[in-house]
Design an enzyme around this catalytic site. Structure first.
Site: not given
Length: 431
Positions: A78, A84, A162, A268, A295, A315, A389
């Site tokens: 990129c 960035c 991008c 996701q 969750y 959740e 994550c």
């Protein structure tokens, strides 16, 4: 000796304490993707085995030149790379980059004295990301400035490309600049456009618009916004959850059902990563009699799990639970889903409530699920599948389960955020 100046696209060096340039040997990569030399001294955009010249002061320097390049160094994909703040590792061959992510995951688990089988990772392809958070700043009357935050700065880097993102998101950038133009009636507005590619088209949730004394945007600004959205054929535009324009209901397919998305719903980032994780979770859940999906969001794993056994889904977002429940009503062939809005940090599902449950899946935010994990440890649940994550909080929570008699049988690494230092995982525990 190879002597290569840093590419012109790299950022200008920020101000730093005065000091002469220093030549350094890069020994490894740190957790944020910066090269590490003895000291330690951190230098971005460098690779293990390289000899580089760095400028600045303190332990965090800036790259001035690559004196001896690694054979694993490649041309970044990129033109914005280095300025960035979105990507950190486009200059590294994919095989070495992916191996480093897996090594990071193994090292993070080792800090909690955890060893397990680490499976071959999933690797997201370029051009596959369906979600972007684009910052907007005031530009001309017709178009705002739109892009990402600069590296180590609050400044905005306007982007024209991008390579991480789905090309349909990149193609929408000119229209998104126009869409953001009417959002600056209040001088303190700093909007963020949360853009999601759905089956119905682009769904855009806008946050960060300061309200005038009368509340929200003026009627003229809203009319302009709606006209631009219609011209661009966006599916929906919302501001802080309130509809500003609606042409089609944004929806996604999750296993056997189509779910209508509430504004700002979590998904996701990469559909192929989602599919790989759902497949893995489904295989690990085979044979379960009663399942809890904690969750659960809008049902990323819920519907696949409900093909196996009855599912209790919880959740914190009421809107997500409404979307999941509505989709359930029209879903064929499921074993049954009971859904509840519940803050699992403040009110975790208790061990006593899990007496008839033999499998729990949990997919918490980055902070992890320490309160809920403590209840799983007290329960008689025989299998747990953790989706995370954040390897650090996953390892912390895994330690609680292991100390209670679980074993972490295997881990599936997921590289969903291409060219960043982030790595995700799915872990399977049995007792």
């Amino acid at each position: 000796m190879r002597h290569a100046r840093r590419p012109s696209r790299a950022p200008a060096k920020p101000s730093a304490p005065a000091g002469p340039p220093v030549d350094l040997s890069i020994e490894s990569l740190g957790g944020e993707g910066d090269g590490v030399a003895a000291g330690p001294i951190y230098v971005p955009f460098t690779l293990p085995g390289e000899r580089v010249r760095a400028v600045g002061g303190g332990e965090r320097r800036e790259l001035d030149a690559v004196l001896t390049a690694s054979p694993q160094r490649i041309e970044p994909a990129c033109r914005h790379f280095g300025v960035c703040g979105g990507c950190a590792l486009q200059h590294w061959t994919h095989k070495a980059y992916l191996a480093w992510k897996v090594e990071r995951l193994v090292g993070t688990l080792a800090l909690q004295h955890i060893e397990t089988e680490v499976l071959a990772p999933f690797a997201a392809a370029p051009g596959s990301r369906r979600r972007l958070a684009l910052h907007a700043r005031k530009g001309s009357r017709e178009a705002a400035r739109v892009g990402f935050k600069a590296r180590k700065s609050w400044d905005l880097v306007e982007i024209d490309e991008c390579p991480v993102s789905d090309p349909r998101l990149v193609a929408a950038l000119p229209a998104l600049r126009r869409l953001a133009a009417p959002l600056f009636e209040h001088p303190k507005s700093a909007p963020t456009l949360h853009v999601t590619l759905t089956g119905a088209g682009l769904d855009i949730e806008i946050t960060g618009v300061e309200k005038k004394s009368g509340g929200g945007l003026t009627a003229d600004a809203r009319m302009t916004l709606a006209a631009i959205a219609a011209e661009a054929d966006f599916a929906r535009v919302t501001i802080d959850g309130e509809a500003a324009y609606l042409s089609r209901q944004p929806a996604v397919r999750l296993g056997p059902v189509v779910v209508a998305l509430p504004p700002g719903a979590f998904l996701q980032a990469v559909p192929a990563a989602e599919a790989a994780m759902v497949k893995f979770v489904g295989e690990a859940a085979a044979g379960a009699d009663r399942i809890a999906d904690l969750y659960c969001g809008v049902g990323t794993f819920t519907f696949r799990l409900a093909e196996i056994a009855p599912v209790y889904a919880a959740e914190g977002s009421a809107a997500a639970i409404r979307a999941l429940s509505s989709a359930t009503a029209s879903a064929p062939g499921l074993k049954g889903i009971t859904a509840e809005t519940r803050d699992l940090a403040k009110r975790p599902v208790l061990a006593e409530e899990l007496k008839r449950t033999d499998l729990v899946v949990f997919d918490p935010p980055r902070a992890g699920a320490l309160e809920q994990t403590a209840e799983l440890a007290r329960s008689k649940v025989s299998r747990v599948i953790g989706v995370s994550c954040n390897p650090a909080t996953f390892a912390r929570d895994a330690r609680v389960l292991i100390d209670a008699g679980f074993s972490l049988d295997r881990v599936f690494p997921v590289d969903q955020f291409l060219w960043s230092p982030h790595v995700e995982l799915v872990g399977v525990f049995t007792r």
